[in-house]
Each structure stands twice: as C-alpha cells, then as structure tokens.
Design a protein around this motif. Structure first.
Motif, PDB file in Angstrom:
ATOM      1  N   VAL A   4       3.392  -6.132  -3.812  1.00 48.50           N
ATOM      2  CA  VAL A   4       3.057  -5.001  -2.952  1.00 48.50           C
ATOM      3  C   VAL A   4       2.190  -5.594  -1.850  1.00 48.50           C
ATOM      4  O   VAL A   4       1.197  -6.271  -2.141  1.00 48.50           O
ATOM      5  N   ASP A   6      -0.030  -5.508   1.885  1.00 47.46           N
ATOM      6  CA  ASP A   6      -0.888  -4.633   2.689  1.00 47.46           C
ATOM      7  C   ASP A   6      -0.693  -4.863   4.190  1.00 47.46           C
ATOM      8  O   ASP A   6       0.011  -5.777   4.615  1.00 47.46           O
ATOM      9  N   MET A 127      -1.764   1.202  -3.053  1.00 45.58           N
ATOM     10  CA  MET A 127      -1.195  -0.122  -3.372  1.00 45.58           C
ATOM     11  C   MET A 127      -1.607  -0.555  -4.773  1.00 45.58           C
ATOM     12  O   MET A 127      -0.792  -1.088  -5.524  1.00 45.58           O
ATOM     13  N   THR A 130       0.344   1.482  -7.267  1.00 46.91           N
ATOM     14  CA  THR A 130       1.737   1.030  -7.283  1.00 46.91           C
ATOM     15  C   THR A 130       1.863  -0.260  -8.076  1.00 46.91           C
ATOM     16  O   THR A 130       2.759  -0.413  -8.924  1.00 46.91           O
ATOM     17  N   THR A 131       0.955  -1.186  -7.839  1.00 50.62           N
ATOM     18  CA  THR A 131       0.982  -2.472  -8.536  1.00 50.62           C
ATOM     19  C   THR A 131       0.740  -2.277 -10.028  1.00 50.62           C
ATOM     20  O   THR A 131       1.419  -2.895 -10.864  1.00 50.62           O
ATOM     21  N   LEU A 145      -0.380  -8.287  -5.825  1.00 51.59           N
ATOM     22  CA  LEU A 145      -0.758  -7.488  -4.680  1.00 51.59           C
ATOM     23  C   LEU A 145      -1.149  -8.477  -3.585  1.00 51.59           C
ATOM     24  O   LEU A 145      -1.984  -9.345  -3.809  1.00 51.59           O
TER      25      LEU A 145
END
Length: 191
Positions: A4, A6, A127, A130-131, A145
């Motif tokens: 994921v 950023d 994030m 999600t991770t 991440l």
C-alpha cells in the motif's frame, strides 16, 4: 508481495525516478503492479495527489485517473467503511499507543475527540487499516506499507508517524527506494 503506497512515495517516484526512466520501464512496471493489485493506491491517496505539488503525480501517472483503467482494475481501493481486524483493541491502541502523550495532554476531551476523528479518517490511517486487513487476509504473503516518513516525530502532531504506528502493530514499512529494489525487472545502475 503486496504494498500500500502513500502520497509522498508516489511523489518521490514521479520527481526523482521517472525523469530518468527514458525507456519507461519503471513506469510500465509500476502501472502493471497497480493494475494487478500488487501495488495498492487507495481512494484517499488519489484525493491527496490531486492537490499535492499541483497534481504532478496524477499528471505523470495519468492512468490513475483514467476511468476505463480504473473501472477495469477496480481502482482506487475504496476505504470509506474499512475497519481494523480487532476494532476494540485497535481503538484502545489509538488512544494509548499511537498518541503523542505530551501533545495529548495539551488538549481537552472535545479537542482530542475532534483530532482523533480526523486522524481515523485520514489517508495515513486508511492505509494502515488497509495494510492490516491485507495482512489478516493473506497471512503467508509479504505485505508492506510504502512511505517516505520516518519514525521520528518533529511536527508537534497529536498522533505518531506511520512507521512508529506500524512498528507497534507489526506492519513492515518500506521507502520508495526499497520498493524499487524489490520490484522484478528493474536494475538501477549509475554510470
């Protein structure tokens, strides 16, 4: 491997790597990884990219806003209703482990609740959630991440930085350089 990514990592990719990608090898690999879901770009990151550095990320990686591409590959990942795997435990950690105690002490309960609500709806937290969910659903897969942040907090914010939070919940972080090193088909040499 799934990652994921950023906004700051996408910005670094666009600013510092893609200008030297004359044959568009890195660009095509990143596009392919995003299309297969190996590199996940969540909805909140797309929103941030739209107003960060005059939208250079979305301009350079224009496929991220291409409606046909997004529809075909079910992008960006919708995080509106995402929850942590163990909500009660996670929310206790937000209040006790993810907060910077000195900054928290300066706030009354209403101020803290408002900042906490903003944090829980931020791209950073979406994030992380999600991770966490990816890791829970794919326990044998390497899940990372990708962020350019460091653990050191020097911005007087109430909540810790992404790497500091991730280290407390056993999520691994990479920076963009480490991600590129892990991507197959890319070999960077400086002559």
């Amino acid at each position: 491997m799934k990652v994921v990514i950023d906004t700051s990592s996408l910005l670094s990719l666009v600013r510092y790597y893609l200008p030297f990608d004359k044959q568009r090898i890195l660009f095509e690999i990143v596009k392919a990884k995003i299309s297969t879901g190996e590199v996940l770009v969540i909805d909140k990151i797309i929103d941030e990219c739209a107003y960060t550095s005059k939208g250079i990320v979305l301009e350079t990686l224009s496929f991220l806003t291409d409606k046909a591409f997004n529809k075909k590959h079910k992008l960006p990942l919708n995080t509106e209703f995402i929850l942590p795997p163990a909500p009660a435990k996670f929310y206790r950690m937000v209040d006790n482990n993810f907060v910077v105690a000195v900054q928290r002490a300066r706030l009354n309960e209403t101020q803290y609740d408002s900042l906490k609500n903003d944090f829980m709806n931020s791209a950073d937290m979406k994030m992380i959630l999600t991770t966490l969910n990816l890791k829970k659903d794919n326990p044998l897969e390497d899940i990372f991440l990708v962020t350019e942040e460091t653990e050191v907090s020097n911005d007087n914010k109430v909540f810790k930085k992404i790497p500091a939070i991730c280290s407390q919940i056993n999520l691994e972080t990479l920076n963009i350089q480490q991600l590129i090193d892990k991507l197959e088909g890319i070999k960077i040499e400086i002559k």
